[in-house]
Design a protein around this motif. Structure first.
Motif, PDB file in Angstrom:
ATOM      1  N   SER A 151      10.326 -20.983  39.885  1.00 32.79           N
ATOM      2  CA  SER A 151      10.619 -20.097  39.389  1.00 32.79           C
ATOM      3  C   SER A 151       9.599 -19.145  38.595  1.00 32.79           C
ATOM      4  N   GLY A 152       8.104 -19.992  38.550  1.00 30.81           N
ATOM      5  CA  GLY A 152       7.194 -19.322  37.758  1.00 30.81           C
ATOM      6  C   GLY A 152       6.858 -20.460  36.765  1.00 30.81           C
ATOM      7  N   ASN A 153       5.715 -19.974  35.976  1.00 31.56           N
ATOM      8  CA  ASN A 153       5.430 -20.743  34.824  1.00 31.56           C
ATOM      9  C   ASN A 153       6.188 -21.144  33.814  1.00 31.56           C
ATOM     10  N   SER A 154       6.094 -22.369  33.477  1.00 36.34           N
ATOM     11  CA  SER A 154       7.226 -22.852  32.283  1.00 36.34           C
ATOM     12  C   SER A 154       6.568 -22.504  31.089  1.00 36.34           C
ATOM     13  N   THR A 155       7.473 -22.775  29.931  1.00 33.72           N
ATOM     14  CA  THR A 155       6.863 -22.715  28.741  1.00 33.72           C
ATOM     15  C   THR A 155       6.159 -24.076  28.105  1.00 33.72           C
ATOM     16  N   ARG A 156       6.306 -25.025  29.056  1.00 37.20           N
ATOM     17  CA  ARG A 156       5.382 -26.214  28.611  1.00 37.20           C
ATOM     18  C   ARG A 156       4.318 -26.242  29.316  1.00 37.20           C
ATOM     19  N   TRP A 157       3.365 -26.843  28.560  1.00 36.26           N
ATOM     20  CA  TRP A 157       1.960 -27.047  29.003  1.00 36.26           C
ATOM     21  C   TRP A 157       1.779 -28.250  30.093  1.00 36.26           C
ATOM     22  N   SER A 158       1.080 -27.863  31.187  1.00 38.81           N
ATOM     23  CA  SER A 158       0.767 -29.033  32.126  1.00 38.81           C
ATOM     24  C   SER A 158      -0.208 -30.148  31.379  1.00 38.81           C
ATOM     25  N   THR A 159      -0.127 -31.102  32.298  1.00 35.00           N
ATOM     26  CA  THR A 159      -1.125 -32.263  31.939  1.00 35.00           C
ATOM     27  C   THR A 159      -2.331 -32.230  32.349  1.00 35.00           C
ATOM     28  N   HIS A 160      -2.509 -31.165  33.340  1.00 36.25           N
ATOM     29  CA  HIS A 160      -3.848 -30.702  33.797  1.00 36.25           C
ATOM     30  C   HIS A 160      -4.673 -29.991  32.672  1.00 36.25           C
ATOM     31  N   ALA A 161      -3.971 -29.338  31.671  1.00 39.90           N
ATOM     32  CA  ALA A 161      -4.533 -28.888  30.601  1.00 39.90           C
ATOM     33  C   ALA A 161      -5.338 -29.680  29.510  1.00 39.90           C
ATOM     34  N   THR A 162      -5.012 -30.933  29.556  1.00 36.98           N
ATOM     35  CA  THR A 162      -5.581 -31.990  28.888  1.00 36.98           C
ATOM     36  C   THR A 162      -6.352 -33.142  29.886  1.00 36.98           C
ATOM     37  N   ALA A 163      -6.529 -32.702  31.221  1.00 40.13           N
ATOM     38  CA  ALA A 163      -7.193 -33.536  32.300  1.00 40.13           C
ATOM     39  C   ALA A 163      -6.453 -34.801  32.234  1.00 40.13           C
ATOM     40  N   ASP A 164      -5.301 -34.882  31.952  1.00 41.34           N
ATOM     41  CA  ASP A 164      -4.271 -36.178  32.113  1.00 41.34           C
ATOM     42  C   ASP A 164      -3.916 -36.163  33.465  1.00 41.34           C
ATOM     43  N   ALA A 165      -4.127 -35.486  34.580  1.00 39.03           N
ATOM     44  CA  ALA A 165      -3.618 -35.330  35.803  1.00 39.03           C
ATOM     45  C   ALA A 165      -4.749 -35.104  36.952  1.00 39.03           C
ATOM     46  N   ILE A 166      -4.587 -35.886  38.095  1.00 43.05           N
ATOM     47  CA  ILE A 166      -5.401 -35.412  39.102  1.00 43.05           C
ATOM     48  C   ILE A 166      -4.817 -35.086  40.346  1.00 43.05           C
ATOM     49  N   ASP A 167      -5.251 -34.024  40.929  1.00 41.32           N
ATOM     50  CA  ASP A 167      -4.170 -33.816  42.324  1.00 41.32           C
ATOM     51  C   ASP A 167      -5.023 -34.095  43.455  1.00 41.32           C
ATOM     52  N   VAL A 168      -4.587 -34.641  44.485  1.00 40.67           N
ATOM     53  CA  VAL A 168      -5.253 -35.318  45.634  1.00 40.67           C
ATOM     54  C   VAL A 168      -4.667 -34.610  46.901  1.00 40.67           C
ATOM     55  N   ARG A 169      -5.472 -33.980  47.880  1.00 42.70           N
ATOM     56  CA  ARG A 169      -4.855 -33.256  48.844  1.00 42.70           C
ATOM     57  C   ARG A 169      -5.103 -34.336  50.289  1.00 42.70           C
ATOM     58  N   GLY A 170      -5.891 -35.065  50.045  1.00 46.01           N
ATOM     59  CA  GLY A 170      -6.171 -35.898  51.345  1.00 46.01           C
ATOM     60  C   GLY A 170      -7.101 -36.985  51.078  1.00 46.01           C
ATOM     61  N   PHE A 171      -7.517 -37.686  52.616  1.00 47.83           N
ATOM     62  CA  PHE A 171      -8.625 -38.705  52.347  1.00 47.83           C
ATOM     63  C   PHE A 171      -9.721 -38.527  53.667  1.00 47.83           C
ATOM     64  N   ARG A 172     -10.811 -39.149  53.486  1.00 45.15           N
ATOM     65  CA  ARG A 172     -11.522 -39.275  54.734  1.00 45.15           C
ATOM     66  C   ARG A 172     -11.551 -40.607  55.015  1.00 45.15           C
ATOM     67  N   MET A 173     -11.730 -41.141  56.206  1.00 46.45           N
ATOM     68  CA  MET A 173     -11.739 -42.488  56.613  1.00 46.45           C
ATOM     69  C   MET A 173     -13.105 -42.989  57.237  1.00 46.45           C
ATOM     70  N   ALA A 174     -13.328 -44.053  56.912  1.00 46.08           N
ATOM     71  CA  ALA A 174     -14.359 -44.568  57.798  1.00 46.08           C
ATOM     72  C   ALA A 174     -14.448 -44.897  59.304  1.00 46.08           C
TER      73      ALA A 174
END
Length: 233
Positions: A151-174
């Motif tokens: 529904s849009g931005n919250s009134t609470r701050w994301s943990t991304h704001a303090t670098a306490d979260a990482i987003d991962v979209r995928g992986f490369r394999m050997a």
């Protein structure tokens, strides 16, 4: 008489246990010894979670624990004019274990990422895809912004704001292949099984994990958070 014997056994056992833990030549393995620091590569024991929480909360111990399992250096503090944003204990990562990535994040996030790579990510790749992960494809960590919702931005701050979260979209394999959440979460059986295994593993090592089954905003990535109360969605 029985009470005296019981007290003697308790006291003697306590003295013996303390000596076993503290003696420099103790036969007790480090990963079973509560006085020894966390080692990312060590086997998992009932002490691991306690050691991880203690280490993640101590900037110097956090960096030390990462040295043998990550290409990581201390970074300048992330500063912001916004009081809700920034991080005093940031690190720059060029890789964890066998997997490369380039990322600036909180040390606690990096440490949990290293535990995930060692104990969940690589075992899941070997088991489901018969290969290993050579790169973690991230979507960043620090972002001075509120929590996003359907529904849009919250009134609470994301943990991304303090670098306490990482987003991962995928992986490369050997083996030269890749696994991408947006494409493979409901794709080929082996890749989908791998992604669900690493999602489950992330819930073991991070305080909060959000993925494609949480909502449409997370259809293309895992949100891996070093703070929280055990949410796994």
């Amino acid at each position: 008489m029985f009470r005296a014997v019981f007290l003697f056994v308790v006291v003697f056992g306590g003295i013996l246990g303390t000596a076993l833990v503290l003696h420099p030549d103790t036969p007790l393995p480090d990963h079973w010894n509560p006085t020894r620091p966390l080692e990312v590569r060590a086997p998992i024991t009932p002490l691991t979670d306690w050691k991880l929480s203690r280490t993640a909360g101590d900037p110097q111990a956090c960096i030390a624990a990462l040295q043998d399992h990550a290409q990581v250096v201390s970074a300048s503090p992330i500063s912001s004019e916004n009081p809700n944003c920034g991080n005093e204990n940031a690190v720059t990562i060029a890789g964890v274990g066998q997997a490369s990535l380039t990322l600036q994040t909180a040390c606690a996030s990096a440490l949990r990422l290293a535990m995930w790579e060692q104990h969940s990510l690589q075992p899941a790749a070997r088991s489901n895809l018969e290969t290993t992960v050579t790169a973690i494809l991230d979507q960043g960590s620090y972002n001075c912004r509120p929590i996003r919702s359907s529904s849009g931005n919250s009134t609470r701050w994301s943990t991304h704001a303090t670098a306490d979260a990482i987003d991962v979209r995928g992986f490369r394999m050997a083996n030269g292949d890749s696994v991408i959440l947006l494409r493979d979460w409901d794709g080929a059986e082996a890749k989908a099984a791998f992604l669900r295994a690493v999602h489950a593993g992330s819930c073991r090592w991070f305080k909060t994990t959000l993925g494609p089954d949480y909502n449409a905003l997370h259809a293309d990535h895992f949100h891996l958070q070093s703070r929280g109360w055990g949410t796994c969605r």
